[in-house]
Design an enzyme around this catalytic site. Structure first.
Site, PDB file in Angstrom:
ATOM      1  N   HIS A   1      20.308 -37.595  22.469  1.00  0.00           N
ATOM      2  CA  HIS A   1      20.481 -36.838  23.719  1.00  0.00           C
ATOM      3  C   HIS A   1      19.266 -36.896  24.627  1.00  0.00           C
ATOM      4  O   HIS A   1      19.211 -36.164  25.616  1.00  0.00           O
ATOM      5  CB  HIS A   1      20.774 -35.368  23.431  1.00  0.00           C
ATOM      6  CG  HIS A   1      22.071 -35.127  22.740  1.00  0.00           C
ATOM      7  ND1 HIS A   1      23.232 -34.822  23.417  1.00  0.00           N
ATOM      8  CD2 HIS A   1      22.401 -35.154  21.444  1.00  0.00           C
ATOM      9  CE1 HIS A   1      24.219 -34.655  22.549  1.00  0.00           C
ATOM     10  NE2 HIS A   1      23.733 -34.846  21.338  1.00  0.00           N
TER      11      HIS A   1
ATOM     12  N   LYS B   1      20.532 -24.432  35.273  1.00  0.00           N
ATOM     13  CA  LYS B   1      20.291 -25.244  34.083  1.00  0.00           C
ATOM     14  C   LYS B   1      18.979 -24.763  33.483  1.00  0.00           C
ATOM     15  O   LYS B   1      18.261 -23.983  34.110  1.00  0.00           O
ATOM     16  CB  LYS B   1      20.198 -26.728  34.438  1.00  0.00           C
ATOM     17  CG  LYS B   1      19.238 -27.017  35.616  1.00  0.00           C
ATOM     18  CD  LYS B   1      19.182 -28.499  35.947  1.00  0.00           C
ATOM     19  CE  LYS B   1      20.354 -29.017  36.742  1.00  0.00           C
ATOM     20  NZ  LYS B   1      21.112 -30.052  36.089  1.00  0.00           N
ATOM     21  N   ARG B   2      18.658 -25.235  32.257  1.00  0.00           N
ATOM     22  CA  ARG B   2      17.374 -24.864  31.686  1.00  0.00           C
ATOM     23  C   ARG B   2      16.226 -25.277  32.609  1.00  0.00           C
ATOM     24  O   ARG B   2      16.321 -26.281  33.317  1.00  0.00           O
ATOM     25  CB  ARG B   2      17.220 -25.531  30.311  1.00  0.00           C
ATOM     26  CG  ARG B   2      18.075 -24.885  29.235  1.00  0.00           C
ATOM     27  CD  ARG B   2      17.705 -23.437  29.041  1.00  0.00           C
ATOM     28  NE  ARG B   2      16.372 -23.283  28.490  1.00  0.00           N
ATOM     29  CZ  ARG B   2      16.101 -23.097  27.210  1.00  0.00           C
ATOM     30  NH1 ARG B   2      17.081 -23.007  26.341  1.00  0.00           N
ATOM     31  NH2 ARG B   2      14.862 -22.969  26.811  1.00  0.00           N
TER      32      ARG B   2
ATOM     33  N   LYS C   1      13.636 -31.657  35.355  1.00  0.00           N
ATOM     34  CA  LYS C   1      14.819 -31.267  36.126  1.00  0.00           C
ATOM     35  C   LYS C   1      14.450 -30.859  37.555  1.00  0.00           C
ATOM     36  O   LYS C   1      15.306 -30.659  38.405  1.00  0.00           O
ATOM     37  CB  LYS C   1      15.553 -30.126  35.427  1.00  0.00           C
ATOM     38  CG  LYS C   1      16.128 -30.519  34.056  1.00  0.00           C
ATOM     39  CD  LYS C   1      16.788 -29.320  33.380  1.00  0.00           C
ATOM     40  CE  LYS C   1      17.202 -29.577  31.940  1.00  0.00           C
ATOM     41  NZ  LYS C   1      18.445 -30.360  31.817  1.00  0.00           N
TER      42      LYS C   1
ATOM     43  N   THR D   1      25.729 -32.084  32.020  1.00  0.00           N
ATOM     44  CA  THR D   1      27.146 -31.746  31.923  1.00  0.00           C
ATOM     45  C   THR D   1      27.488 -30.662  32.933  1.00  0.00           C
ATOM     46  O   THR D   1      28.647 -30.524  33.335  1.00  0.00           O
ATOM     47  CB  THR D   1      27.513 -31.259  30.499  1.00  0.00           C
ATOM     48  OG1 THR D   1      26.512 -30.334  30.055  1.00  0.00           O
ATOM     49  CG2 THR D   1      27.599 -32.424  29.531  1.00  0.00           C
TER      50      THR D   1
ATOM     51  N   LYS E   1      30.837 -29.758  35.581  1.00  0.00           N
ATOM     52  CA  LYS E   1      31.490 -28.453  35.783  1.00  0.00           C
ATOM     53  C   LYS E   1      31.539 -28.109  37.266  1.00  0.00           C
ATOM     54  O   LYS E   1      32.532 -27.562  37.763  1.00  0.00           O
ATOM     55  CB  LYS E   1      30.748 -27.368  34.981  1.00  0.00           C
ATOM     56  CG  LYS E   1      30.815 -27.622  33.473  1.00  0.00           C
ATOM     57  CD  LYS E   1      29.769 -26.852  32.657  1.00  0.00           C
ATOM     58  CE  LYS E   1      29.633 -27.481  31.264  1.00  0.00           C
ATOM     59  NZ  LYS E   1      28.455 -27.014  30.514  1.00  0.00           N
TER      60      LYS E   1
HETATM   61  C1  26Q Z   1      13.858 -29.895  18.587  1.00  0.00           C
HETATM   62  C2  26Q Z   1      12.902 -29.650  17.596  1.00  0.00           C
HETATM   63  C3  26Q Z   1      12.415 -28.366  17.411  1.00  0.00           C
HETATM   64  C4  26Q Z   1      12.886 -27.331  18.207  1.00  0.00           C
HETATM   65  C5  26Q Z   1      13.843 -27.574  19.172  1.00  0.00           C
HETATM   66  C6  26Q Z   1      14.316 -28.849  19.359  1.00  0.00           C
HETATM   67  C7  26Q Z   1      15.333 -29.113  20.398  1.00  0.00           C
HETATM   68  C8  26Q Z   1      16.285 -28.156  20.710  1.00  0.00           C
HETATM   69  C9  26Q Z   1      17.220 -28.404  21.670  1.00  0.00           C
HETATM   70  C10 26Q Z   1      15.362 -30.326  21.062  1.00  0.00           C
HETATM   71  C11 26Q Z   1      16.327 -30.576  22.023  1.00  0.00           C
HETATM   72  C12 26Q Z   1      17.274 -29.601  22.339  1.00  0.00           C
HETATM   73  C13 26Q Z   1      18.311 -29.767  23.342  1.00  0.00           C
HETATM   74  C14 26Q Z   1      18.512 -30.873  24.017  1.00  0.00           C
HETATM   75  C15 26Q Z   1      19.555 -30.962  25.030  1.00  0.00           C
HETATM   76  O1  26Q Z   1      20.241 -30.002  25.337  1.00  0.00           O
HETATM   77  N1  26Q Z   1      19.740 -32.137  25.613  1.00  0.00           N
HETATM   78  C16 26Q Z   1      20.752 -32.317  26.636  1.00  0.00           C
HETATM   79  O2  26Q Z   1      21.948 -32.733  26.002  1.00  0.00           O
HETATM   80  C17 26Q Z   1      23.024 -32.762  26.923  1.00  0.00           C
HETATM   81  C18 26Q Z   1      24.281 -33.110  26.166  1.00  0.00           C
HETATM   82  O3  26Q Z   1      24.254 -34.447  25.786  1.00  0.00           O
HETATM   83  C19 26Q Z   1      22.743 -33.752  28.041  1.00  0.00           C
HETATM   84  O4  26Q Z   1      23.771 -33.652  28.982  1.00  0.00           O
HETATM   85  C20 26Q Z   1      21.399 -33.441  28.712  1.00  0.00           C
HETATM   86  O5  26Q Z   1      21.078 -34.454  29.644  1.00  0.00           O
HETATM   87  C21 26Q Z   1      20.318 -33.335  27.662  1.00  0.00           C
HETATM   88  O6  26Q Z   1      19.100 -32.927  28.255  1.00  0.00           O
END
Ligand code: 26Q
Length: 818
Positions: free
Chosen positions: A358, A546-547, A552, A656, A660
């Site tokens: 991702h 978004k986050r 971003k 995503t 929406k």
């Molecule tokens: C990893 C290690 C330790 C702690 C937290 C994490 C962690 C947690 C969440 C790393 C990444 C995430 C989330 C990533 C994420 O949401 N990525 C998004 O995924 C979406 C679905 O595919 C995409 O549309 C977005 O572009 C992408 O940023």
């Protein structure tokens, strides 16, 4: 209408529940109590299908998908279930007859916030699509005691409040202690050799916890399929189960109790950023091991106690690298528990594991220090070591004189375990989440792996469920669509293109605008209630939710708002031309992400000044939505007109939210990044506002390291004024230095490159594109046409399509017959 749903029966059930649960008659209960009573009645209604679905899995011996994810951002369940069982209207009526309002009852449910953002929400959309299409699938995750924190804005700053989502219980879950299993940590491995020369491994002096599953129903739309989201809780192990060796060890009992409590305590609130915390690795192993143990047990139970054929009947999809331990843990279970030899076990593992990437952001790629990893999971580590040894041999055979390949591909390198590489080596499939993202992975980040195994790589462009984000979020527009083209779009989104027959029908266009206006009024009320700001429903609703993350570029958005505000005050011609606009921004920053948190403060500070400046006659308003989450997202998307998708090209894997917005008829103002590329392809460039550098240009500047934001700073006076306002107290009179850090990040290279995300570089092109949106907006019918076209052309972006593609190319599941 659901033929099986009986309104009178339902009312009786609800009244009974009020008595049973609260010792009250229905007319005495509060909305919250009514929510509980209704939820229980609905759970009762779906439970037969839930049982039948699982019986069908077994009878038909269908292949089962285990979707492993640290996050499932499901959002509220009640409204979604009512929609999917097609009983929304009846329940609404029933409640009216009892003098309750369904919307108010739905509002009593806490959002289960077991996810950060896109990745977690994607998992939830996939479960909805799988159940709707009728496939055997489990979501497998963690039942965090505290989910994503609630965001409070105090004095413009983000404050994090613990999300005590289980305070009043979760009416939809079922605890399943009969499927509990033990998960072990630490200890030392001893190997013994039997008479046949086979090695046996056993663990001593370990700590362990019991994993207890809680099942939540995943109801398909009008499909009679109810799948399961299984989330794991941890409980201290019963002392009697300890090795005799440990019996009576009081200190150890306490240690294990703490381990159990800590492990599921909280969701790490980091989005696209790794934290190297040991507890996070424990969480990963905990839910992976529990999931695999039950998957194996379940298979054996329905296949005469053997694992024969296992690889044809299960698939484990790893949502990013977070569940990568699936690879070595499955090896361990197959060898140590099921007595397979390495080669047989490896054959099975590499036929059942698949990995979704991702992100290409290096700070998000998971790596664990070897010593930490080995200490926590000694046996699993020895397996990873062996996987790596064999893989490195293979690299050496393929590329005899190329040391760089080992540096680029080895799983163990530089004292670290590289989880993405472990996932790739152990999987039969690797996929990106949008076409551009997959291409970048193949050409850069994972180039060497792609060369070695081109056939492993797939693109699976993300999608969203129209059931939640249209049918539930936007009932007015849903009716508009159904009245014109029937209801097939609900389970076959490409059908929505039939609406294009009405694209030049003035009545339809006006009706479309009227619906958007109604939805804007709903958001105006929300903002009045939550922000105490009065917003003009006739202004353009320009939204970025978004986050918070530097890539971003919420910072570019707010700097541009400052820029526009200056022009409104200094340039009468600009003022006269300016179409009133409301900027709506929302999102959470990771609790430890200073730069992102300061950006929130900046947005709120700017909002304060602009919203209280009578001299601009309300032409510009800025609203920061507190605690952006699934439930208020639904209100926001339905009311949006301009969708800000402005990441630095190449950085956003897919996005995503963009889909929406599109579904709800908002026009994209964005860069050619992630899935925006495919959105623009669907609507045509003339129906989107594209700006900024391409991903190639961005990557070329990075390669050459030739970008100097100072060049822009020195020759663009108006932009320079904006930047100077960050450090002259315009928006922080009490502390002019408050935003110095942001200023520095754009202009000086204390750490790395200045303006890493090319905010200044893309700024003017962003401004021009933004101005074009107002030109288009002015002509109401032109705008209506463009907006409605977004809805008509969003067929590709249903998660039904995404899931079907996974099934055809990767999972090869069988449909369940009910
Ligand atoms: C990893 C290690 C330790 C702690 C937290 C994490 C962690 C947690 C969440 C790393 C990444 C995430 C989330 C990533 C994420 O949401 N990525 C998004 O995924 C979406 C679905 O595919 C995409 O549309 C977005 O572009 C992408 O940023």
């Amino acid at each position: 209408m659901n033929a099986d749903f009986n309104k009178e029966l339902f009312k009786r059930e609800v009244k009974e529940n009020c008595k049973r649960l609260f010792r009250k008659t229905y007319d005495e209960v509060s909305n919250r109590e009514m929510f509980q009573a209704v939820s229980l009645a609905i759970k009762e209604f779906i439970v037969d299908d839930w049982i039948l679905t699982h019986r069908a899995y077994e009878k038909q011996d269908v292949k089962i998908l285990y979707y492993l994810s640290m996050e499932f951002l499901t959002g509220r369940a009640l409204g979604n279930i009512l929609i999917n069982i097609c009983a929304n209207e009846e329940v609404k009526e029933a409640l009216e007859e009892l003098n309750f309002d369904l919307n108010a009852i739905e509002d009593e449910e806490r959002d289960p916030a077991l996810g950060n953002g896109g990745l977690g929400r994607l998992a939830a959309c996939f479960l909805d699509s799988l159940a709707t299409l009728g496939y055997g699938a489990y979501g497998c995750g963690i039942r965090y005691r505290f989910g994503m924190f609630a965001q409070r804005i105090q004095d413009g700053y983000q404050r994090e409040v613990p999300d005590d989502w289980l305070k009043y219980g979760n009416p939809f879950e079922i605890r399943r202690p009969e499927y509990a299993c033990e998960v072990k940590f630490g200890g030392t491995v001893t190997a013994t050799v039997d008479e046949k020369g086979r090695e046996h491994y056993s663990l001593k002096d370990y700590n362990s916890v019991m994993a207890i599953p809680y099942d939540m129903p995943v109801v398909g739309y009008d499909s009679n399929i109810v799948n399961t989201l299984r989330i794991w809780d941890a409980e201290p192990i019963n002392n009697f189960n300890l090795d005799s060796f440990d019996r009576g060890d009081y200190a150890k009992a306490i240690e294990q109790e703490n381990l159990a409590k800590n492990i599921v305590e909280v969701l790490y609130p980091n989005d696209n950023h790794r934290v190297g915390k040991e507890l996070r690795l424990k969480q990963q192993y905990f839910f992976v091991s529990a999931t695999l143990q039950t998957a194996i047990a379940k298979y054996k139970e329905s296949h005469n106690g053997t694992l024969e054929g296992f690889a044809d009947k299960v698939v484990f999809q790893m949502n990013d690298t977070h569940p990568t331990l699936t690879v070595p843990e499955l090896m361990r279970l197959l060898m140590d528990e099921e007595k397979y030899e390495w080669d047989e076990a490896w054959d099975i593992v590499t036929r059942v594991c698949a990995y979704t990437n991702h992100t290409i952001m290096s700070e998000a790629l998971e790596k664990w220090p070897i010593d930490l990893f080995e200490q926590l999971l000694p046996r699993v580590y020895s397996i990873v070591n062996e996987i790596n040894r064999r893989f490195v041999l293979r690299i050496k055979t393929l590329y005899p004189n190329d040391e760089s390949k080992i540096a680029n591909m080895a799983i163990l390198y530089d004292g670290q375990v590289r989880m993405a590489y472990l996932a790739i080596v152990g999987s039969f499939s690797v996929n990106g989440v949008a076409r551009l993202h997959t291409e970048i992975l193949k050409a850069r980040e994972l180039k060497d792996f792609y060369e070695m195994w081109p056939g492993k790589f797939h693109n699976m462009t993300n999608g969203i469920t129209q059931r939640r984000f249209m049918l539930h979020a936007n009932p007015r527009l849903s009716d508009f669509i159904t009245e014109r083209i029937g209801k097939e779009w609900i389970t076959d989104l490409p059908q929505i293109r039939k609406l294009e027959d009405y694209i030049d029908d003035e009545d339809s266009l006006r009706e479309f605008l009227r619906i958007k206006y109604e939805n804007k009024l709903r958001l105006v009320r929300y903002i009045r209630e939550h922000n105490n700001i009065e917003v003009d429903p006739l202004s353009i609703f320009d939204v970025q939710v978004k986050r918070l993350h530097e890539y971003k570029r919420q910072l570019m958005n707010i700097l541009h708002i400052m820029y526009v505000y200056n022009k409104l005050k200094n340039d009468t011609e600009f003022f006269r031309n300016y179409y009133p606009r409301t900027y709506i921004i929302g999102g959470k920053a990771a609790a430890g992400y200073e730069r992102a948190k300061m950006t929130i403060k900046l947005i709120n500070s700017v909002a304060d000044v602009i919203n209280n400046d009578a001299s601009i006659h309300g032409k510009l308003k800025v609203v920061f939505i507190e605690d952006y989450r699934v439930s208020n997202a639904e209100i926001i998307f339905a009311a949006s007109e301009v969708s800000e998708q402005i990441s630095t090209a190449s950085r956003e894997a897919s996005g995503t939210g963009n889909m929406k917005f599109m579904l709800n008829g908002a026009v994209t103002l964005g860069t050619m990044d992630g899935a925006n590329v495919e959105i623009v392809e669907e609507v045509g460039e003339e129906n989107a506002f594209v700006f900024g550098m391409s991903s190639e240009e961005v990557m070329e500047h990075e390669r050459l390291n030739d970008y100097n934001p100072m060049d822009i700073f020195s020759c663009n006076d108006e932009l320079r004024d904006v930047l100077m306002q960050l450090i002259n107290g315009t928006y922080s009179p009490d502390d002019p230095e408050l935003f110095r850090g942001i200023y520095n990040s754009l202009l000086t290279n204390f750490s790395g490159r200045p303006d890493t995300y090319f905010v200044l570089k893309d700024f003017m092109s962003y401004h021009e594109a933004s101005m074009k949106t107002q030109d288009a907006y002015r002509d109401r019918l032109t705008w209506a046409r463009m907006a409605m076209l977004q809805t008509c052309r969003c067929g590709k972006f249903s998660s039904d399509r995404t899931v079907s593609q996974y099934i055809d190319e990767i999972w090869h599941l069988d449909k369940i017959r009910i």
